[in-house]
Write an enzyme that holds these catalytic residues in place. Structure first.
Site, PDB file in Angstrom:
ATOM      1  N   ARG A  80       0.848  -1.202   0.000  1.00  0.00           N
ATOM      2  CA  ARG A  80       0.000   0.000   0.000  1.00  0.00           C
ATOM      3  C   ARG A  80       0.877   1.242   0.000  1.00  0.00           C
ATOM      4  NH1 ARG A  80      -1.990  -1.845   5.309  1.00  0.00           N
ATOM      5  NH2 ARG A  80      -0.221  -1.539   6.685  1.00  0.00           N
TER       6      ARG A  80
ATOM      7  N   ASN B 263       7.311   0.925   1.074  1.00  0.00           N
ATOM      8  CA  ASN B 263       7.409  -0.230   0.185  1.00  0.00           C
ATOM      9  C   ASN B 263       8.285   0.004  -1.044  1.00  0.00           C
ATOM     10  OD1 ASN B 263       5.935  -2.303   1.528  1.00  0.00           O
ATOM     11  ND2 ASN B 263       4.072  -1.104   1.185  1.00  0.00           N
TER      12      ASN B 263
ATOM     13  N   ARG C 213      -5.814  -1.930  -6.181  1.00  0.00           N
ATOM     14  CA  ARG C 213      -6.824  -2.273  -5.176  1.00  0.00           C
ATOM     15  C   ARG C 213      -7.639  -1.057  -4.753  1.00  0.00           C
ATOM     16  NH1 ARG C 213      -3.389  -2.635   0.449  1.00  0.00           N
ATOM     17  NH2 ARG C 213      -1.671  -3.628  -0.639  1.00  0.00           N
TER      18      ARG C 213
ATOM     19  N   SER D 225      -4.008  -8.181   5.918  1.00  0.00           N
ATOM     20  CA  SER D 225      -3.575  -8.719   4.618  1.00  0.00           C
ATOM     21  C   SER D 225      -4.671  -9.589   4.006  1.00  0.00           C
ATOM     22  CB  SER D 225      -2.318  -9.569   4.793  1.00  0.00           C
ATOM     23  OG  SER D 225      -1.277  -8.794   5.287  1.00  0.00           O
TER      24      SER D 225
ATOM     25  N   GLN E 221       5.698 -11.014   1.819  1.00  0.00           N
ATOM     26  CA  GLN E 221       5.722  -9.681   2.427  1.00  0.00           C
ATOM     27  C   GLN E 221       7.035  -8.971   2.076  1.00  0.00           C
ATOM     28  OE1 GLN E 221       2.451  -9.873   5.872  1.00  0.00           O
ATOM     29  NE2 GLN E 221       4.534  -9.862   6.637  1.00  0.00           N
TER      30      GLN E 221
ATOM     31  N   ARG F  98      19.230 -24.582  33.394  1.00  0.00           N
ATOM     32  CA  ARG F  98      19.153 -23.741  32.195  1.00  0.00           C
ATOM     33  C   ARG F  98      19.910 -24.399  31.044  1.00  0.00           C
ATOM     34  NH1 ARG F  98      18.066 -18.249  32.803  1.00  0.00           N
ATOM     35  NH2 ARG F  98      19.537 -17.809  31.135  1.00  0.00           N
TER      36      ARG F  98
END
Ligand SMILES: CC(=O)N[C@H]1[C@H]([C@H](O)[C@H](O)CO)O[C@](OP(=O)(O)OC[C@H]2O[C@@H](n3ccc(N)nc3=O)[C@H](O)[C@@H]2O)(C(=O)O)C[C@@H]1O
Length: 396
Positions: A21, A31, A80, A91, A112, A169
Site C-alpha cells: 500500500r 514499500n 486495489r 492482509s 511480504q 538452564r
C-alpha cells in the site's frame, strides 16, 4: 484444480501476491524506499520471479508510484480499492479482494516486502510442498533461542518461567529453541482464503535460515535490514562473481567535490576509509583506476600518495573505460564503475556492477546502481568496495 489430499499433484494457477500500500505508518512510501540501492519491493520481486515457481507475480497497490516501480521490476499490478488499503486492513482482506478480481487464481503465495532477504530456492521448496506434498497452507518461521517469562499484570506479583527450568538452564547448543512466524510469506489455497484463513487445512511451516529472516516492522529495523540484505540478500542471477577492474571518478567520489584554492595551489581532501576500501579490493586482485575530467596537477596527485593508478584530464570517460578494458581483455561484466555526475551515467549503465555515493546527481542515481549510504569523500568508495567483495565472496 486437482485436490492434494496428502498425495498426488495440486495443479491450478499459483500467484505470488505482494501487498504494497502507499500509506505506511512510520516510513513514508516504505514499500518503494530504497534499501541497499533497490526499492524495498524489488528484493522480493526478484526472488519471486527468479524462482520460476509462480504462474503470475503481482503487486497489489493503491499508489501510482508503487505501480510504476512494480512494473519496472517485472510485476503485474492489481490496483486495489481504498477500502482494503487502510492502515488497519488485514492482509487477508486485501488478498480476498485480489481473488475477486482474479478468478483464474487457485493458490496465493503472499510474500511480504518487509522480509527482503528472501531467496528463490526457499520459494521453490514451498511451492513443492503446496503442489506435491499435500499441504493447503505453508508459512515461514524462524528458530529463536529465547527464554520467555510470564508478564506481571498485578503489581507485586511474582513471575514464573514459561519455557525453561531455571534450575537447569539449557545451553544454546543443548536446546533446539522455538519456532516463530517471521512474516516472510503465507501460501494458502483460494478455498481457505475464502473461508477467512491464510493458515488452515493441512498446515506446514517452512523454517528459514536466521540470516535470511528479517522483518522490517519499526523504523529501527531499517538499517539492520540494510546491513543484512547487503550480506545475505538475493542479488539476482545476473550478478558477476568476478570483478577485475574498478574505475572510479575522483571528483565527488574520492573527494566530496570541493576544491580549496589559494594563490599558490589548490587542495582537495579524501577519507582514509576510502583508501582502506581501495586496498581491500586490490588485495582481492582488482585493478583500480581513479579518473578525473579535471587537469589535476601531477604534484597534487603524487602528494596524495594513492596506492593505485590515476588518470586525469579524461575528456571521455567511456573511452578511457573501454581502452582499459581492451588492454586487460575484459568485458563489461567484469568491470565495476563508481561515479556521481551526469558525465558518469553511460559508464554506470554499462558496467556489470556500479555504485553511486548518496549525494550523486539525480541522473547518476537513476541508473539502478548500488546506492551508498555515505557521500563522496566520506566513505562511499569503502562501502562500494565492501559491496563488491560481498558479491565476489558469495559466488552468487
Ligand atoms: C499475513 C499477515 O497477517 N500479515 C500481517 C503481518 C504479519 O502478521 C507479521 O509480519 C508477522 O510477523 O503483520 C503486519 O505487517 P505490516 O503492516 O508490516 O505489513 C506487511 C507488508 O504488507 C503490506 N500490507 C499489509 C496489509 C495490507 N492490507 N496491505 C499491505 O500493503 C505492508 O505495506 C507491508 O509491506 C503488522 O505488523 O501489522 C500486518 C500484516 O497484515
Amino acid at each position: 484444480m486437482a485436490a492434494a489430499g496428502g498425495s498426488g499433484e495440486r495443479r491450478g494457477h499459483l500467484a505470488a501476491v505482494i501487498l504494497a500500500r502507499g500509506g505506511s505508518k512510520g516510513i513514508p512510501l516504505k514499500n518503494i524506499r530504497k534499501l541497499a540501492g533497490r526499492p524495498l519491493i524489488a528484493w522480493v520481486l526478484r526472488a519471486a520471479l527468479d524462482s520460476q515457481a509462480f504462474d503470475s507475480v503481482w503487486v497489489s497497490t493503491d499508489n501510482d508510484e508503487i505501480e510504476k516501480v512494480a512494473k519496472e521490476f517485472g510485476a503485474q499490478v492489481h490496483r486495489r480499492s481504498a477500502e482494503v488499503s487502510k492502515d488497519t486492513t488485514p492482509s487477508l482482506e486485501t488478498i480476498q479482494e485480489f481473488l475477486q478480481h482474479h478468478p483464474e487464481v487457485d493458490i496465493v503465495g503472499n510474500i511480504q516486502a518487509t522480509s527482503p532477504c528472501l531467496h528463490p530456492l526457499d520459494l521453490a521448496k514451498v511451492v513443492d510442498m503446496i503442489r506435491n506434498q499435500g499441504y493447503d497452507s505453508v508459512f515461514a518461521v524462524v528458530r529463536h533461542h529465547m527464554f520467555r517469562w510470564r508478564e506481571v499484570k498485578v503489581p507485586g506479583e511474582g513471575t514464573v518461567p514459561e519455557n525453561l527450568n531455571p534450575a537447569c538452564r539449557p545451553r544454546r547448543q543443548d536446546w533446539r529453541g522455538e519456532l516463530f512466524e517471521n512474516g516472510s510469506f503465507y501460501f494458502a489455497t483460494k478455498e481457505l482464503i475464502s473461508r477467512g484463513l491464510l493458515q488452515g487445512g493441512k498446515m506446514a511451516y517452512y523454517e528459514m535460515k536466521p540470516e535470511h529472516s528479517i522483518d522490517i516492522d519499526v523504523d529501527l529495523d531499517w538499517p539492520i535490514a540494510e546491513q543484512r540484505v547487503k550480506r545475505f540478500g538475493y542479488f539476482g542471477k545476473e550478478v558477476p562473481t568476478v570483478v577485475k577492474l574498478l574505475v572510479c571518478n575522483i571528483d565527488g567520489c574520492l573527494t566530496d567535490g570541493r576544491v580549496y584554492v589559494n594563490q599558490e595551489h589548490e587542495s582537495i581532501s579524501y577519507s582514509l576509509r576510502d583508501l582502506d576500501g581501495i586496498q581491500k579490493l586490490m588485495e582481492k586482485g582488482v585493478t583500480i583506476l581513479l579518473i578525473s575530467q579535471r587537469n589535476i596537477h601531477p604534484s597534487l596527485i603524487s602528494t596524495m600518495n594513492l596506492p593505485c593508478e590515476v588518470e586525469v584530464n579524461t575528456i571521455n570517460k567511456m573511452a578511457v573505460l573501454q581502452m582499459r578494458m581492451s588492454e586487460m581483455g575484459l568485458s563489461f561484466y567484469e568491470v565495476a564503475y563508481m561515479g556521481c555526475s551526469d558525465s558518469d551515467v553511460e559508464c554506470l549503465k554499462f558496467a556489470g556492477t556500479s555504485g553511486v555515493p548518496v549525494d550523486a546527481s539525480t541522473a547518476a542515481k537513476m541508473t539502478d546502481s548500488f546506492s551508498c549510504t555515505q557521500g563522496g569523500g566520506c566513505g562511499a568508495i569503502e562501502e562500494f568496495a565492501e559491496h563488491i567483495i560481498t558479491l565476489m565472496e558469495s559466488g552468487r
